[in-house]
Design an enzyme around this catalytic site. Structure first.
Site, short mmCIF file in Angstrom:
data_model
loop_
_atom_site.label_atom_id
_atom_site.label_comp_id
_atom_site.label_asym_id
_atom_site.label_seq_id
_atom_site.Cartn_x
_atom_site.Cartn_y
_atom_site.Cartn_z
N HIS A 1 13.44 -59.65 -19.10
CA HIS A 1 14.42 -58.56 -19.07
C HIS A 1 14.09 -57.51 -18.00
O HIS A 1 14.97 -56.76 -17.58
CB HIS A 1 14.53 -57.89 -20.44
CG HIS A 1 15.88 -57.27 -20.69
ND1 HIS A 1 16.69 -56.79 -19.69
CD2 HIS A 1 16.57 -57.07 -21.84
CE1 HIS A 1 17.80 -56.30 -20.21
NE2 HIS A 1 17.76 -56.47 -21.51
N ASP B 1 31.05 -73.72 -15.83
CA ASP B 1 31.43 -75.14 -15.87
C ASP B 1 30.62 -75.89 -14.82
O ASP B 1 30.82 -75.72 -13.62
CB ASP B 1 32.93 -75.27 -15.61
CG ASP B 1 33.41 -76.72 -15.62
OD1 ASP B 1 32.57 -77.63 -15.78
OD2 ASP B 1 34.63 -76.93 -15.45
#
Length: 454
Positions: free
Chosen positions: A162, A397
């Site tokens: 993070h 995708d």
């Protein structure tokens, strides 16, 4: 809840390097330092592709990952904080043989069940995401796991440090990787090419030094990248998904407009309406003393809020927290009994915090958690957000269609709320929670009943 005998067998761990390139060193900014010792973010994307073979899957993902890393070199590197360094930096070095470690696994799990909305054991998802190697002086930036489900499809697990990247950068990387896998020879679109310029982040008040001093004091005044320990996740914690349709959100929005008596400017975005409703249901599900204090927070992208603004493709963290560590549960708990009308008070509070998002408040927002957590009594209810309805993760995708479900696995570590756009593109919101089985029943009842109010 359906019990499962899911097994995950690790087949290999491979190193994926970018094509030949120069070394890169990126110093952390104060935006990054605010997250230095907090747990990584584990994302999990499920794809249903029954006809896919494991060899074809792994080959294409590895090749396209290597190509993508050429634009995202820091992700193949390490976070480094040597004792002689004033602050940590992200370093990618071909001479050090830096690379992303990719775990390849196979599972007998049922993708249909794992991607459902009903309660599923929280710990069941842990074997599907990889761990980051972290020591005092060094930490990997990114780890990937490809888990093949024979005759069903696969899951893609990403564990990201993070202090190196926020949700916006993670989403940009995922979409770039997906583009390279699906389009192969087509160049990356401009909006997926990250900007690595750190000089655009100004620090006129010395916030970076103040944050470093706080982290040093938390580790005996020695530089250390070791993360705060995560709590154990009990067997009674389950993962569940709730949904708000576009119509649900609009109905709640109209209710707030009609019933709010606040003279202040209300923020009625999809995020505010959704989060306010979830806060209301979570507080009422817990119940208890209405005068109790609760911690409510969220993080906001500041790229466009700075003056001058940062590029929208800025690589790294550029988020700032907002909320209240000492919020009173009373207004929400006592508004409208158990039927969910506390959403009005929640929207009013969130609107106030959103209206306070400005560069002048960055330092206070980033330093206040250090003192607040010291004062906080054990067991205080904490509600925060992971993810966003604007990241577009469902657009990832890789050539086999869009993911059928996206989960943020790490919400079980801090009991935060994950938010994302609906995967079906309908304009609704997916809400992920990890709760005890009893809390799921209470929350679910409140969540359903509140949507039927006139």
């Amino acid at each position: 809840m359906v019990h499962s005998s899911l097994t995950v067998n690790i087949l290999e761990v491979v190193r994926v390097s970018p094509p030949p390139s120069d070394s890169v060193t990126l110093p952390l900014t104060f935006f990054d330092l605010g997250w230095l010792k907090l747990h990584p973010v584990d994302r999990l994307l499920f794809y249903r592709v029954p006809e896919l073979t494991r060899s074809d899957l792994v080959s294409k993902l590895k090749s396209s990952l290597s190509t993508t890393l050429l634009h995202y070199l820091p992700l193949a590197g390490r976070l480094v904080w040597n004792p002689t360094d004033a602050k940590p930096s992200i370093v990618y070095s071909p001479e050090h043989e830096d690379a992303v470690y990719v775990t390849v696994a196979e599972s007998n799990g049922d993708i249909s069940r794992l991607t459902g909305d009903e309660p599923r054991s929280a710990t069941e998802f842990h074997p599907l995401v990889p761990e980051l190697l972290v020591s005092d002086e060094s930490a990997r930036v990114l780890a990937v796991q490809i888990t093949f489900f024979p005759n069903q499809g696969f899951s893609l697990g990403l564990t990201a440090h993070h202090a190196v990247l926020d949700g916006k950068t993670t989403a940009m990387f995922l979409k770039a990787w997906a583009h390279n896998c699906k389009q192969e020879q087509d160049p990356l679109p401009y909006d997926l090419i990250p900007s690595m310029d750190r000089t655009v982040v100004q620090d006129p008040t010395g916030l970076e030094t103040k944050l470093l001093n706080r982290w040093l004091s938390a580790s005996n005044n020695k530089p250390s990248l070791k993360l705060f320990p995560s709590k154990e996740i009990g067997a009674d914690i389950v993962r569940v998904t709730y949904r708000l349709t576009r119509e649900n959100i609009q109905k709640l929005r109209e209710r707030v407009k009609t019933e709010s008596r606040s003279g202040a400017e209300l923020r009625l975005s999809t995020f505010v309406i959704t989060y306010a409703y979830v806060i209301t249901c979570l507080l009422k599900a817990r119940g208890g003393d209405p005068k109790r204090r609760v911690c409510i927070g969220f993080a906001s992208d500041f790229r466009s809020r700075l003056n001058p603004p940062l590029p929208l493709t800025y690589f790294g963290n550029c988020i700032v927290g907002a909320g209240d560590f000492e919020a009173k549960a009373e207004a929400i708990l006592e508004e409208g009994g158990e039927e969910g009308r506390g959403v009005i008070s929640a929207v009013e509070s969130l609107s106030e915090w959103v209206n306070g998002l400005c560069p002048e408040n960055i330092e206070k927002s980033m330093l206040s958690p250090f003192e607040a957590f010291k004062r906080m009594e054990p067991g205080r209810q904490m509600i925060s957000v992971a993810g966003s309805t604007r990241l577009g993760i469902y657009g990832s995708d890789f050539g086999w269609g869009k993911p059928v479900k996206v989960e943020i696995v790490t919400i079980d570590k801090d009991m935060s709320v994950s938010l994302s756009e609906s995967g079906d593109g309908s304009g609704g919101v997916e809400i992920g929670l990890c709760l005890t089985k009893d809390d799921v029943e209470r929350f679910g009842s409140l969540f359903s009943r509140g949507l039927t109010l006139k």
